[in-house]
Scaffold this motif. Structure first.
Motif, PDB file in Angstrom:
ATOM      1  N   LEU A 109       0.826  -1.204   0.000  1.00  0.00           N
ATOM      2  CA  LEU A 109       0.000   0.000   0.000  1.00  0.00           C
ATOM      3  C   LEU A 109       0.862   1.257   0.000  1.00  0.00           C
ATOM      4  CD1 LEU A 109      -2.473  -1.123   2.824  1.00  0.00           C
ATOM      5  CD2 LEU A 109      -2.829  -1.322   0.346  1.00  0.00           C
ATOM      6  N   LEU A 110       0.482   2.201  -0.846  1.00  0.00           N
ATOM      7  CA  LEU A 110       1.089   3.526  -0.854  1.00  0.00           C
ATOM      8  C   LEU A 110       0.070   4.533  -0.354  1.00  0.00           C
ATOM      9  CD1 LEU A 110       2.888   3.669  -4.327  1.00  0.00           C
ATOM     10  CD2 LEU A 110       4.007   3.724  -2.099  1.00  0.00           C
ATOM     11  N   LEU A 111       0.476   5.383   0.563  1.00  0.00           N
ATOM     12  CA  LEU A 111      -0.356   6.503   0.994  1.00  0.00           C
ATOM     13  C   LEU A 111       0.204   7.761   0.343  1.00  0.00           C
ATOM     14  CD1 LEU A 111      -0.689   5.764   4.825  1.00  0.00           C
ATOM     15  CD2 LEU A 111      -2.199   5.019   2.964  1.00  0.00           C
ATOM     16  N   ILE A 112      -0.619   8.437  -0.444  1.00  0.00           N
ATOM     17  CA  ILE A 112      -0.144   9.629  -1.138  1.00  0.00           C
ATOM     18  C   ILE A 112      -1.270  10.645  -1.221  1.00  0.00           C
ATOM     19  CG2 ILE A 112      -0.620   8.489  -3.362  1.00  0.00           C
ATOM     20  CD1 ILE A 112       1.681  10.172  -4.542  1.00  0.00           C
ATOM     21  N   ASP A 113      -0.956  11.895  -0.918  1.00  0.00           N
ATOM     22  CA  ASP A 113      -1.939  12.968  -1.029  1.00  0.00           C
ATOM     23  C   ASP A 113      -2.045  13.433  -2.470  1.00  0.00           C
ATOM     24  OD1 ASP A 113      -2.630  12.953   1.618  1.00  0.00           O
ATOM     25  OD2 ASP A 113      -1.356  14.638   2.185  1.00  0.00           O
ATOM     26  N   ASP A 114      -3.168  14.046  -2.794  1.00  0.00           N
ATOM     27  CA  ASP A 114      -3.396  14.462  -4.174  1.00  0.00           C
ATOM     28  C   ASP A 114      -2.508  15.620  -4.613  1.00  0.00           C
ATOM     29  OD1 ASP A 114      -4.565  16.490  -2.718  1.00  0.00           O
ATOM     30  OD2 ASP A 114      -6.557  16.294  -3.598  1.00  0.00           O
ATOM     31  N   ASP A 115      -1.869  16.316  -3.653  1.00  0.00           N
ATOM     32  CA  ASP A 115      -0.998  17.439  -4.014  1.00  0.00           C
ATOM     33  C   ASP A 115       0.487  17.097  -3.882  1.00  0.00           C
ATOM     34  OD1 ASP A 115      -1.051  17.288  -1.266  1.00  0.00           O
ATOM     35  OD2 ASP A 115      -1.561  19.386  -0.918  1.00  0.00           O
ATOM     36  N   ILE A 116       0.808  15.798  -3.948  1.00  0.00           N
ATOM     37  CA  ILE A 116       2.192  15.332  -3.896  1.00  0.00           C
ATOM     38  C   ILE A 116       2.659  14.939  -5.296  1.00  0.00           C
ATOM     39  CG2 ILE A 116       3.692  13.463  -3.086  1.00  0.00           C
ATOM     40  CD1 ILE A 116       3.148  15.326  -0.843  1.00  0.00           C
TER      41      ILE A 116
END
Length: 326
Positions: free
Chosen positions: A99-106
């Motif tokens: 799993l990758l956790l990534i914000d939409d503004d990264i």
């Protein structure tokens, strides 16, 4: 062929067998989401699917996910602006164990996925990793925050890299770090998880509401009690922080106080009086730090609202039930 190149090829051959789900909660910022998705198409270790959970009302975000990306982008709408719940929902619908956790503004470097998963795939004891945000490093603390750390933890423990101190305040890492550094918190916008580890601690905590500030710190702390967690400086990204948040500064600061209180009492097991002392002291040092900024001419237009929200948050914790609600 050099030995280092041979080792890298062997790693990539093994990694190519891994399937990865990237988790992106969004409030509806399609321009930023596009840049994020484009950067994920360029990875040296490919992502298998993207799970986008959208709590906004715009049509452009969904239309963006329906474009051809070279990997499966799955769109879900979520009725509440709660990042912790959105991530839990997305992971429940994700197909894969990486799993990758990534914000939409990264926006991530082409080797971001590869570098984050290296420690996880190399050692079954590693449950999570987080990368380096190049334009948002945790700076050396000011005099007030140095005194805060020394008062609570002493000179050695107060500045230990990767620790959560005081009122759930994260310590940063040496700028010179080149190898992974053990830590007890993660950044929810730029991290990797082993699904087994995530499920073993029950996912993101249920006591977070609204934008759920601190939900990633809480998860990282719980993971670090039973798994190894690392900061990986070679996994780099840029945070194009949007001015358009999930709520106003007064509401955000209100929730931040309650989140800190919840982490201290529910996650760390401190009694309510100790927790109130910690968040009260943190709020006072934050207030003094902001006043010092005013003297330097650094005026934030939302500062009065932030102070109001922080004060309301503190008093709500004084009267809080054992489990916090919005």
């Amino acid at each position: 062929m050099a030995e280092g190149d041979r080792g890298r090829i062997q790693f990539l051959d093994a990694a190519s067998l891994m399937t990865i789900s990237a988790i992106i909660p969004t409030v509806g910022r399609p321009d930023m989401l596009r840049r994020c998705l484009v950067s994920l198409t360029k990875q040296s270790v490919p992502v298998s699917e993207i799970v986008v959970v959208h709590c906004g009302e715009d049509l452009q975000t969904r239309e963006l996910t329906e474009e051809p990306w070279g990997f499966d982008v799955r769109y879900f709408h979520y009725p509440e602006r709660n990042c912790a719940d959105q991530r839990n929902f997305a992971i429940a619908h994700a197909r894969f164990k990486n799993l990758l956790l990534i914000d939409d503004d990264i926006e991530v470097d082409p080797r971001w996925v590869e570098e984050l998963f290296k420690p996880i795939w190399a050692d079954l004891r590693v449950g999570a990793t987080m990368g380096r945000v190049l334009n948002q490093s945790l700076e050396s603390p000011t005099l007030l925050w140095r005194l805060y750390r020394i008062l609570l933890h002493g000179r050695a423990n107060g500045f230990a890299p990767g620790k959560l101190i005081g009122a759930a305040l994260p310590n940063g890492f040496p700028a010179s770090a080149e190898k992974p550094v053990p830590c007890e918190w993660i950044g929810g916008g730029a991290s990797a998880l082993r699904r087994e580890a995530f499920e073993s601690v029950g996912g993101f905590a249920s006591f977070f509401t609204g934008s759920s500030p601190g939900e990633d710190l809480d998860l990282g702390y719980r993971l670090s009690r039973n798994w190894e967690v690392f900061y990986v400086p070679s996994a780099t990204c840029i945070h194009h922080q949007s001015r358009r948040g999930r709520e106003g500064s007064d509401r955000h600061q209100y929730l931040s106080m309650r989140s800190r209180f919840g982490i201290l009492t529910i996650t760390m097991g401190k009694n309510r009086y100790s927790a109130l002392g910690h968040i009260g002291l943190w709020a006072m040092v934050q207030f003094l730090s902001e006043v010092a900024s005013l003297r330097k001419g650094l005026l934030r237009p939302d500062l009065l609202r932030a102070w109001s929200g922080r004060l309301r948050g503190f008093w709500s914790c004084v009267w809080a039930a054992p489990v916090l609600h919005g």
